[in-house]
Structures are given as C-alpha cells and as structure tokens.
Scaffold this motif. Structure first.
Motif, short mmCIF file in Angstrom:
data_model
loop_
_atom_site.label_atom_id
_atom_site.label_comp_id
_atom_site.label_asym_id
_atom_site.label_seq_id
_atom_site.Cartn_x
_atom_site.Cartn_y
_atom_site.Cartn_z
N PRO A 79 38.92 59.75 19.19
CA PRO A 79 38.41 60.98 18.01
C PRO A 79 39.28 60.51 16.91
O PRO A 79 40.32 60.15 16.70
CB PRO A 79 39.25 62.08 18.92
CG PRO A 79 39.34 61.85 20.42
CD PRO A 79 39.53 60.25 20.43
N ALA A 80 38.45 60.90 15.93
CA ALA A 80 38.83 60.71 14.42
C ALA A 80 38.10 61.70 13.46
O ALA A 80 37.16 62.08 13.65
CB ALA A 80 38.45 59.30 13.96
N ILE A 81 38.91 62.10 12.42
CA ILE A 81 38.17 63.09 11.52
C ILE A 81 36.96 62.50 10.90
O ILE A 81 35.81 62.96 10.66
CB ILE A 81 39.35 63.44 10.44
CG1 ILE A 81 40.28 64.45 11.28
CG2 ILE A 81 38.76 64.62 9.62
CD1 ILE A 81 41.47 64.86 10.21
N THR A 82 37.33 61.00 10.46
CA THR A 82 36.18 60.36 10.00
C THR A 82 36.25 59.08 10.72
O THR A 82 36.82 58.11 10.68
CB THR A 82 36.46 59.86 8.48
OG1 THR A 82 36.80 61.42 7.79
CG2 THR A 82 35.21 59.09 7.84
N PRO A 83 35.17 59.05 12.00
CA PRO A 83 35.32 58.04 12.72
C PRO A 83 34.75 56.64 11.99
O PRO A 83 33.85 56.92 11.21
CB PRO A 83 34.28 58.38 13.88
CG PRO A 83 33.60 59.38 13.21
CD PRO A 83 34.40 60.10 12.20
N PRO A 84 35.30 55.64 12.43
CA PRO A 84 34.49 54.22 12.02
C PRO A 84 32.85 54.14 12.27
O PRO A 84 32.78 55.05 13.17
CB PRO A 84 35.33 53.24 12.56
CG PRO A 84 36.48 53.98 13.10
CD PRO A 84 36.23 55.21 13.57
N PRO A 85 32.34 53.56 11.75
CA PRO A 85 30.74 53.33 12.17
C PRO A 85 30.59 52.44 13.45
O PRO A 85 30.44 51.14 13.41
CB PRO A 85 30.28 52.39 10.85
CG PRO A 85 31.38 51.70 10.28
CD PRO A 85 32.60 52.24 10.66
N TYR A 86 30.96 52.84 14.48
CA TYR A 86 30.85 52.26 15.82
C TYR A 86 29.66 51.58 16.12
O TYR A 86 29.70 50.41 16.52
CB TYR A 86 31.30 53.18 16.89
CG TYR A 86 32.67 53.80 16.86
CD1 TYR A 86 33.92 52.76 17.06
CD2 TYR A 86 33.02 55.03 16.68
CE1 TYR A 86 35.06 53.20 17.07
CE2 TYR A 86 34.33 55.44 16.78
CZ TYR A 86 35.37 54.65 16.84
OH TYR A 86 36.59 55.06 16.90
#
Length: 330
Positions: A79-86
């Motif tokens: 989980p992340a506030i601004t997740p990487p472009p998985y």
C-alpha cells in the motif's frame, strides 16, 4: 563439476541448486542476481529498486549480458499513498522475456493473468500458512515462506521458521522455499528435512563480493550477532525487522510513547536507507538485516558461497545423518 541437490524446485524452475537470492530493495541489482544465477542458484532483480519501468528494462538487459542462466524479478506490491506504476513494471517484465517472478506484499491474484498468459512462473512470498494456501489456490508455482527470524516484514503472527515451514509444507502441494534464518549448509539440510524444496536467502547474499552495498555495511553484518536487529512498526501492525541503530531505536521509542506514522515518516524514508548502502553510514537511516547475521562470518563470492553450501549439505546428508544410529523395535 560441483555437487548438486535436485528437488521439485530445481526441476520446476530450471536451476541447478535449490538456493534463491531474495529480492531486496537497493540490493537486488544485476551484478548480484547474475552472480547468483551463474553459480547455479536463482538470482533476483528487485523491480522497485529501479526508479522507472524503463530503468528496470535496462537493468534486466544488463543482467542478461552478465549471465546466460535463468534469473527472476521481484515485484513487491505494498500500500502507498502514491503507488508506483505496477502495470508498467509488469509489462516490462513480460516484454523483457523474464520467465520467473517473485511477488510479495499483497495478494498476487491481480498479476496472475498477465504473467501466466506469457509463460512466467511465479513464486509468492508469504509469512503465514493461510496466505500460502491462498497463493496456491490462485495458481502460483511455488511459495517462499518467511519465518519470524527474517529481515524485512515477518508478518504479525510471530511464528518462527522451525514451526512455520513444516506447517506450510504439510498443507501445500506446490514447492516451498524456506526463508528467514538461512545462511549455510546446516540450514539447507534442515529446510529439506522440514519438507521444503529449497531456501531463500537475503542477508547472507548481502555479504558477498558481488553485493552492491558499501563494504562497511557488509562488515557490520559480519561483526554483528543474532541480537543486533530491531522490530519496528509493531504498533502500526506493519512489523519490520531492521538493523538495530540510532534511527531504528528512535522509531521504536516514538511509537512506544504513542506516536503515529507522521511522527516517524522522515526517519524511515527509503532515501535515507539507500544512503546507508551507498555511503556506509550505518546510522543514516533504517536498513534491513535478519537475525541470521549471527551466522554470517565472511564475505565470499556468490560462487564460493553456493558451492560451499551445496557441497557441505551433500556431505551432511551422506555422512552426518547416516552416522546417527536409529533403533527400530522388533
């Protein structure tokens, strides 16, 4: 040619030895992954160590120039506030022709369709039997089960490997890698006895010649012992095992006194941990290492390490275990 151990894992994933280099942030780079794979193990590039999907593509190509053996890519979903472009990282893995992926963090199910449709074999890292069974159900090819001793995130159940590994292997049909606390032949043989098909090592591979971290960090691991780690984020239900240093002790104190994540965010920033590995300043930030540092006493090449583990494991199986006398009642 050196000794070899054949297991379901080696047969399924096409590697010579049942030894995997764990995906480690800032550590799982091409030079380490290639060295492990060239030595007969399975090396792993860590996708999110690379700042962009384009950088990951370049790192995969760099690894391919360094070895002609199979290697994988670790893709950790957290989980992340601004997740990487998985999705873009996933696409790079597929388009680069990588055939082995280690997923970790969240449920691997959202990634299964793309990877499986392109012939990618998936190892999912778990910290509990229930999560391992779920991963098997959604179709992964193997699981890596992390005991409480491990570096990084051991989950919230606090179950050590000696219990967790056989509990998992008794309930799974797919190959299982034992992870957390492994550094030598004794660990490999013990893992096999517990029903596992191989071992996954992180901290041990940090202390190799090819590991791309500062020599001061490697020496600190060699000089350290099994008491030298710290559990942080316990109050946040996101426990992580890291090296005991000024920063990790401050984080523990703040949270113990009622602090919240915003109160420690600056202390635990990934950029600070990266500086530890780059500059060798052991108190620059938090950095991960397992309790297994108490079993790490040298800094060999990956080839020397893997050959030593496998050769000694074969000797243990052939000599030490056969020397044990077992009496069977008539």
């Amino acid at each position: 040619m050196s000794a070899a151990l054949t297991t379901r894992f080696t047969e399924t994933f096409g590697v010579r030895h049942p030894i995997v280099q764990g995906g480690m942030q800032w550590v799982g780079r091409a030079e380490l992954a290639a060295a492990v794979s060239s030595a007969g193990g399975l090396g792993m590039i860590t996708a999110l160590t690379q700042p962009t999907p384009k950088d990951l593509a370049a790192e995969i190509e760099r690894c391919r120039r360094l070895t002609d053996r199979p290697f994988g890519v670790n893709l950790t979903i957290l989980p992340a506030i601004t997740p990487p472009p998985y999705d873009e990282y996933r696409r790079v893995i597929v388009d680069s022709g990588v055939t082995i992926v280690e997923t970790a963090g969240s449920n691997p199910e959202p990634h299964m369709e793309m990877f499986r449709s392109h012939g990618v074999k998936i190892i999912h890292k778990c910290t509990s039997v229930r999560h391992a069974r779920k991963a098997e159900k959604v179709g992964v090819d193997a699981v890596s089960i992390d005991g409480f001793e491990c570096a990084g995130h051991p989950g919230e159940d606090d179950v050590p490997g000696l219990v967790l590994i056989p509990a998992a292997t008794a309930r799974l049909r797919i190959p299982v890698l034992a992870s957390g606390g492994f550094a030598d032949a004794r660990g490999l043989v013990a893992a096999l006895a517990l029903g596992a098909d191989g071992i996954n090592m992180g901290s041990r591979f940090m202390c190799t010649t090819e590991s791309p971290i500062h020599d001061k960090v490697k020496q600190a691991i060699v000089d350290g012992d099994e008491r030298g780690t710290q559990l942080i984020f316990r109050q946040l239900r996101n426990t992580a095992r890291v090296a005991g240093n000024a920063v990790s002790r401050e984080v523990v104190e703040i949270l113990r006194d009622g602090g919240a994540f915003p109160d420690i965010a600056q202390l635990v920033a990934g950029s600070r941990g990266r500086k530890v590995f780059e500059n060798g300043d052991l108190d620059a930030g938090i950095w991960t290492v397992g309790m297994v540092q108490g079993l790490i006493h040298d800094i060999p090449t990956c080839a020397e390490l893997i050959d030593r583990i496998v050769t000694e494991a074969v000797s243990l199986i052939q000599n030490r275990l056969r020397a044990v006398t077992a009496e069977v009642p008539a």
